[in-house]
Design an enzyme around this catalytic site. Structure first.
Site, PDB file in Angstrom:
ATOM      1  N   VAL A  51      -0.746   8.863   6.231  1.00 34.21           N
ATOM      2  CA  VAL A  51      -0.756   8.722   7.680  1.00 34.21           C
ATOM      3  C   VAL A  51       0.470   9.471   8.203  1.00 34.21           C
ATOM      4  CG1 VAL A  51      -0.656   7.125   9.635  1.00 34.21           C
ATOM      5  CG2 VAL A  51      -1.912   6.481   7.554  1.00 34.21           C
ATOM      6  N   GLU A  63       0.275   6.492  -1.308  1.00 33.74           N
ATOM      7  CA  GLU A  63       0.712   5.460  -2.251  1.00 33.74           C
ATOM      8  C   GLU A  63       1.394   4.296  -1.537  1.00 33.74           C
ATOM      9  OE1 GLU A  63       0.659   9.414  -4.428  1.00 33.74           O
ATOM     10  OE2 GLU A  63       1.234   8.700  -2.439  1.00 33.74           O
TER      11      GLU A  63
END
Length: 135
Positions: A51, A63
């Site tokens: 994002v 992650e």
């Protein structure tokens, strides 16, 4: 890595889950979507996607989202991780994310690479960990 631990992981299912969530990434600045799927020690599959943010340094790696999902859905430890790029190909986690994966899976966590599954101990040798803080 080959052997019983790597063979017991359904890498195709993890890769499929990573590819599916990669399609939901928010990457308008880099145009580099990333998806990741992790197998928790209780059998759950947790996912995350990157994002981005207009203030580039504040973007979140896939992650980060996966580890947040791990804890939001009950915690535990990661045992296997598959990370993919926008073409659905295996992608190695960045350095920051390797440290994050170490914290939540440890030295034996298996990460799928283009050359097969490899343990975190190979991807982040001599890692800094909780034990270093306890000295």
């Amino acid at each position: 890595m080959t052997g019983p631990a790597a063979a017991a992981i359904d890498w195709a299912a993890l890769t499929d889950a990573a590819q599916e969530v990669m399609r939901r990434a928010y990457a308008p600045y880099s145009d580099f979507p990333v998806g990741v799927a992790g197998l928790a020690d209780d059998g759950r599959v947790v996912v995350g996607c990157n994002v981005e943010n207009a203030s580039y340094g504040l973007g979140l790696c896939a992650e980060c989202g996966m580890v947040s999902a791990l804890h939001a859905t009950g915690g535990g430890r990661l045992v296997a991780v598959a990370c993919v790029d926008g073409a659905g190909q295996s992608l190695l986690p960045c350095g920051r994310c390797r440290q994050l994966l170490w914290e939540h899976g440890g030295a034996d966590l298996l990460v799928l690479t283009a050359a097969g599954a490899r343990p975190m101990a190979e991807l982040l040798p001599a890692a800094f960990s909780r034990e270093d803080l306890e000295r």
